[in-house]
Design an enzyme around this catalytic site. Structure first.
Site, PDB file in Angstrom:
ATOM      1  N   THR A 102      -0.267   9.526 -10.812  1.00  0.00           N
ATOM      2  CA  THR A 102       0.683  10.704 -10.753  1.00  0.00           C
ATOM      3  C   THR A 102       2.024  10.122 -11.210  1.00  0.00           C
ATOM      4  OG1 THR A 102      -0.379  11.154  -8.711  1.00  0.00           O
ATOM      5  CG2 THR A 102       1.550  11.963  -8.677  1.00  0.00           C
ATOM      6  N   VAL A 103       2.606   8.998 -10.680  1.00  0.00           N
ATOM      7  CA  VAL A 103       3.889   8.533 -11.082  1.00  0.00           C
ATOM      8  C   VAL A 103       4.023   8.352 -12.563  1.00  0.00           C
ATOM      9  CG1 VAL A 103       5.534   6.750 -10.694  1.00  0.00           C
ATOM     10  CG2 VAL A 103       4.171   7.511  -8.632  1.00  0.00           C
ATOM     11  N   ILE A 144      14.528   8.618  -3.029  1.00  0.00           N
ATOM     12  CA  ILE A 144      16.019   8.487  -2.384  1.00  0.00           C
ATOM     13  C   ILE A 144      16.405   7.398  -3.176  1.00  0.00           C
ATOM     14  CG2 ILE A 144      17.404   7.922  -0.361  1.00  0.00           C
ATOM     15  CD1 ILE A 144      14.697   9.127   1.355  1.00  0.00           C
ATOM     16  N   LYS A 166       8.327  -1.920   2.497  1.00  0.00           N
ATOM     17  CA  LYS A 166       9.509  -1.549   2.009  1.00  0.00           C
ATOM     18  C   LYS A 166      10.593  -2.201   2.788  1.00  0.00           C
ATOM     19  CE  LYS A 166       7.302   2.714   0.782  1.00  0.00           C
ATOM     20  NZ  LYS A 166       6.851   3.916   1.164  1.00  0.00           N
TER      21      LYS A 166
END
Lengths: 428, 428
Positions: free
Chosen positions: A14-15, A138, A207
């Site tokens: 997808t990315v 973001i 993260k």
């Protein structure tokens, strides 16, 4: 005009396809912004025959990402395969060894090997960029590393796993238990192949460990993240928390205090009317608190083709523009080995328990709390269902250890039905 | 380690002293992050004798900011004086002529002279940075110029004047009329010396024009911003909007369509449960919408010593790290002269009017709207106060021109008491 910046793209999921689409659709826009073209030279993926609904015919094909990483005709190795070990790690190491800058979306790789990779890059004057690894679209790595670089950071918080936030939001809005919503999420394709990466907090913990390294100038230390997933959150707690004006979030918190570096990725209560409390569904939010700026809140899509590819391209465009800085915002060799805080910063706690319908039951609980040095801010007792009384307590600030100690002593009171629940209330 | 980056700081008001405090307090942190020290060499302000509660003894003093800008011992001219003309403009031009990079918090200067200054900087290979000019501590210039550089931008929105948002929020929470709250804000020191800069939307319009230039690759065109202040917003409209699920904000919107570039800084209704609708008090919010990333929301303090100095220092630290890019994100010579959209994108409108208590009054209004091609989404008629009936209407999408046309024809119906109010509802 400078020569084109040439990308080798490893991973066509997808990315990866999202990156191809942006490079193709916005060639002119990107050239204007970079004052040079950005082109894809070569790509790699496991299966060349798969239909990917994108025109890849102009790109050289490599089956082995390591071979891609070493090609003479690429400047930047873009890694969107994933996985902390195996091909992603080998290919990233190969790219650095071959003198290529690296752009990666791979939080697991950096959480486990970030320091070694940053040192390898630094030794060769190369960049590793990872905007897409944290909170999807973001631009939080940039905001923290550059936008707030004049601040001593106080605390970094974030809801950074959209699947968990979707599950918790859906439990509340539909009144459904965890297992049902988990199954829904699985069928909607929201869960990783290993769902524990999502609901166990591991992905979000990766993260958080990257944000903490930048914020506090320390080596990435994912092993020191206190991890607790959302599997034990009950619909009862979601409802009771709401009655008290709170929502339950899988919230990451990193802060540095005299006790050392705290990193937690655990369910927390946050005020319903705070930005974190109002965050619904799969959206992500990161809160950055600095000593000069105060509180900055960033909100946006945490996953998906477009948002993640947008973040990858931000890194690519930075490199095309010649904007380069150390992986974690300062020299890897200067990053401190963090001392993990043994005791978390005190916070109010939410306690839920069911008491036998006996005179003095509540007094015994209150006394036990008082004996443990925990004072009560608010208490709510509900109508007796089947003779037993559900009780909610919001404490004043206490350490997790004190709360655990008090709960351990509840059993001796003989008034408890089942196990009490304790959830930290993060003050936002 | 590279040589120190030497700052000449023009302006020692709140923001200037904030910069001094960060440079002094975080010298070691900044040196680690930049791999070189950042120092202040010289400062200037009008009055040397004023007590500023900061130790300035190590810095050379210039009374004239132009002289400061030309000093051989500074690398970066930091302008935090303000004002679109006069000393700020002269000194900024002098700095560029003398080969100095510029960091400025001056939105008015750039809104009026941004293109000329950007060209002057480009001709000499210099940088002009202005993170502090827009939305205070929120790193929005960086997020837009760099973090979302892989996106075709669709729309940029923002609540970027904390004083206006404070006034509107306070009117709603305290139920007070505009004039009373305006006077409160004045006494609290929230208003500029010329209050029209705040409540007339000029200050926020300056900021919007800078964001639009970056987002759409156009020359700054503040003169094309449609400006309308908050002075005409009544407590009645705030209450009625709330009844319908909206809040009124002084909202900046910039978007590019087939009609051209739209730039508006006007009161709008936004849904109460949207991030913009939930923004209370003096906090700022910017919403960035890109074709790949979707919607990113940034929230934080829009003014004050710490937040604004944080933004100034982000620019300074970028320069110390060697991170340089064109003023508005691409070569000034390539920025297009924007075609201003003559007609704004259609939107739903909120209409409030008072009708005579006569049979068929409402039908006449509805017919007039229908004749103008405007259909009604929702209508609410309140109990008759003194014989006249307040009516609220939410229309389907219409252009501002159509709404104005219809309102012009209301008079002929003979059923209206006083003037109707029309406010755009921005879909967020």
């Amino acid at each position: 005009m400078a020569a084109p910046l040439r990308l080798g793209l490893a991973g066509l999921g997808t990315v990866g396809i999202g990156v191809v689409r942006i490079v193709q659709r916005h060639a002119a826009l990107i050239e204007a912004r970079c004052d040079r073209p950005v082109v894809i030279t070569a790509v790699s993926a496991r299966d060349r025959t798969k239909n990917r609904d994108a025109d890849l015919s102009a790109y050289a094909w490599e089956t082995d990402p390591v071979a891609l990483a070493r090609r003479d005709d690429i400047d930047v190795f873009v890694e969107v395969m994933g996985g902390s070990e195996g091909p992603a790690k080998l290919a990233t190491e190969a790219a650095l060894a071959a003198g290529k800058d690296v752009v990666t979306a791979n939080k697991a790789l950096l959480a486990h090997h970030g320091q070694a990779l940053a040192e390898a890059a630094e030794a060769k004057g190369l960049a590793i960029r990872f905007e897409a690894a944290v909170a999807g679209g973001i631009p939080v790595i940039k905001a923290l590393t550059e936008g707030l670089a004049g601040n001593g950071m106080r605390r970094v918080m974030g809801v950074m796993n959209g699947t968990c936030n979707y599950i918790l939001t859906r439990m509340e809005s539909a009144g459904l238990p965890y297992d049902t919503v988990f199954e829904e999420a699985r069928q909607l394709g929201y869960l990783e192949a290993d769902p524990n990466l999502d609901v166990g907090g591991i992905d979000a913990g990766h993260k958080l460990s990257l944000l903490a390294a930048i914020a506090f100038g320390t080596r990435v230390s994912f092993d020191a993240v206190e991890l607790e997933g959302i599997g034990a959150i009950s619909i009862d707690d979601i409802r009771h928390a709401a009655d008290l004006g709170f929502r339950i979030k899988l919230l990451g918190v990193a802060q540095m205090s005299g006790r050392g570096l705290e990193q937690r990725m655990t369910p927390c209560l946050v005020p319903m009317d705070s930005p974190l409390g109002q965050l619904q569904g799969g959206t992500n939010m990161v809160v950055l608190e600095g000593d000069a700026v105060g509180q900055i809140v960033l909100r946006g899509p945490g996953a998906g083709e477009g948002p993640t590819a947008s973040a990858v391209m931000a890194d690519v465009i930075d490199l095309a523009r010649g904007l380069r800085l150390p992986t974690f915002g300062q020299r890897a060799s200067r990053l401190a080995v963090p001392v993990a805080a043994k005791v978390a910063t005190p916070a109010p706690y939410y306690l839920r328990m069911t008491l036998l319908d006996k005179p003095g039951a509540l007094a015994k609980i209150a006394t036990t709390l008082g004996d443990a040095g925990i004072s009560i801010d608010r208490m709510r007792q509900y109508g007796h269902a089947g003779g037993n009384a559900p009780v909610l307590i919001v404490t004043h600030k206490a350490t997790g250890a004190d709360i655990a100690h008090a709960i351990g002593r509840f059993a001796a009171t003989g008034v408890l039905v089942g196990d009490p629940v304790a959830i930290r209330i993060e003050e936002v």
